[in-house]
Design a protein around this motif. Structure first.
Motif, short mmCIF file in Angstrom:
data_model
loop_
_atom_site.label_atom_id
_atom_site.label_comp_id
_atom_site.label_asym_id
_atom_site.label_seq_id
_atom_site.Cartn_x
_atom_site.Cartn_y
_atom_site.Cartn_z
N ILE A 247 1.00 -1.19 0.02
CA ILE A 247 -0.13 -0.08 -0.03
C ILE A 247 1.11 1.18 -0.13
CG2 ILE A 247 -1.81 1.26 1.25
CD1 ILE A 247 -2.54 -1.55 2.48
N PRO A 248 0.82 1.96 -1.15
CA PRO A 248 1.75 2.99 -1.29
C PRO A 248 1.58 4.04 -0.05
CG PRO A 248 0.95 2.75 -3.30
CD PRO A 248 0.06 1.85 -2.34
N ARG A 249 2.72 4.77 0.30
CA ARG A 249 2.80 5.69 1.35
C ARG A 249 1.89 7.04 1.22
NH1 ARG A 249 9.28 6.65 2.44
NH2 ARG A 249 9.12 6.47 0.10
N SER A 250 1.79 7.23 -0.27
CA SER A 250 1.02 8.30 -0.38
C SER A 250 -0.74 8.07 -0.14
CB SER A 250 1.10 8.64 -1.93
OG SER A 250 0.78 7.45 -2.77
N LYS A 251 -0.80 6.59 -0.06
CA LYS A 251 -2.18 6.11 0.16
C LYS A 251 -2.50 5.59 1.49
CE LYS A 251 -3.44 4.45 -4.57
NZ LYS A 251 -3.51 3.93 -5.44
N GLY A 252 -1.28 5.91 2.37
CA GLY A 252 -1.61 5.64 4.17
C GLY A 252 -0.69 4.75 4.34
N GLY A 253 -0.07 4.18 3.28
CA GLY A 253 0.61 2.99 3.57
C GLY A 253 2.05 3.01 4.77
N LYS A 254 2.15 2.11 5.46
CA LYS A 254 3.22 2.18 6.66
C LYS A 254 4.37 1.42 6.32
CE LYS A 254 0.61 4.35 9.58
NZ LYS A 254 0.36 5.84 9.06
N SER A 255 5.71 1.74 6.83
CA SER A 255 6.79 0.94 6.78
C SER A 255 6.62 -0.22 7.65
CB SER A 255 7.87 1.81 6.65
OG SER A 255 7.94 2.79 5.51
N LYS B 217 13.70 -2.77 -9.39
CA LYS B 217 13.18 -1.41 -9.87
C LYS B 217 12.45 -1.43 -11.12
CE LYS B 217 17.56 0.95 -8.49
NZ LYS B 217 18.63 1.58 -8.48
N ARG B 218 12.35 -2.47 -12.04
CA ARG B 218 11.31 -2.45 -12.95
C ARG B 218 10.07 -2.81 -12.52
NH1 ARG B 218 10.18 -7.02 -15.98
NH2 ARG B 218 9.11 -6.72 -17.74
N CYS B 219 9.73 -3.95 -11.77
CA CYS B 219 8.48 -4.11 -11.15
C CYS B 219 7.96 -2.95 -10.35
CB CYS B 219 8.57 -5.52 -10.40
SG CYS B 219 8.85 -7.15 -11.32
N LYS C 61 4.67 -0.98 -11.07
CA LYS C 61 3.49 -1.08 -9.95
C LYS C 61 3.18 0.48 -9.73
CE LYS C 61 2.56 -2.13 -5.29
NZ LYS C 61 2.85 -0.87 -4.82
N GLY C 62 3.95 1.13 -9.52
CA GLY C 62 3.92 2.70 -9.44
C GLY C 62 3.18 3.06 -8.06
N ASN C 63 2.36 3.90 -8.21
CA ASN C 63 1.69 4.31 -7.16
C ASN C 63 0.30 3.59 -7.01
OD1 ASN C 63 1.44 5.98 -4.85
ND2 ASN C 63 0.21 7.43 -5.66
#
Length: 173
Positions: A102-110, A120-122, A126-128
């Protein structure tokens, strides 16, 4: 195998595994009588000019050491180890980085359950978005390894003599 690449399992006074250390460190603990030898490697010896010493495989500390945190630290290298240094989307071991499911921009935590190893390719593909949104399948779901499991499965070459001590106590994650 060089002495510098060999390791010894360190047990607390109650026989619970604490860590893995270098052979010189294990020998020093034994020599200073801060630990006792539990298992040795039979075909190897440590030698000085006039003495021969057993080659430690498992040592136990004489005094109990309180371990405040028995978890596996969340670090980039530990996530790579958990994921066997391969992209969790395509399986390659080249150009690795971390990906937030879950991307950090959508609230995903580390955290352990939101981070996977990705090339890097995948990761770019997958992007954001989430893997589902980008129609990408994970090889396996991420998980938080417990301490004993991490020592047993991810610390590199382990001695078979360690296994009884790593199987007995499963610490909570």
């Amino acid at each position: 195998m060089k002495i510098s690449t060999r390791r010894a399992l360190v047990l607390n006074q109650d026989y619970s595994p604490i860590t893995v250390c270098s052979i010189p460190k294990a020998f020093l603990l034994l020599y200073l009588q801060k630990a006792e030898l539990i298992e040795k490697t039979d075909d190897l010896k440590l030698r000085s000019v006039d003495k021969s010493y057993p080659f430690p495989s498992v040592i136990r500390l004489i005094n109990y050491v309180t371990m405040p945190y028995k978890g596996v630290m969340l670090t980039r290298q530990n996530v790579f180890k958990r994921d066997s240094h391969e992209c969790q989307y395509c399986g390659t071991s080249k150009d690795l980085t971390l990906d937030h499911l879950i991307p950090r921009s959508k609230g995903g935590k580390s955290k352990w359950t939101n981070l996977v190893t990705a090339c890097k390719r995948c990761n770019t593909r997958k992007g954001n978005s989430t893997p589902e949104e980008s129609d990408m399948k994970l090889k396996r779901m991420p998980f938080k390894p417990n301490y004993v499991m991490f020592i047993r499965d991810f610390s590199g070459n382990i001695d078979e003599k360690w296994m009884p001590f790593l199987k007995t106590k499963q610490l909570s994650a």
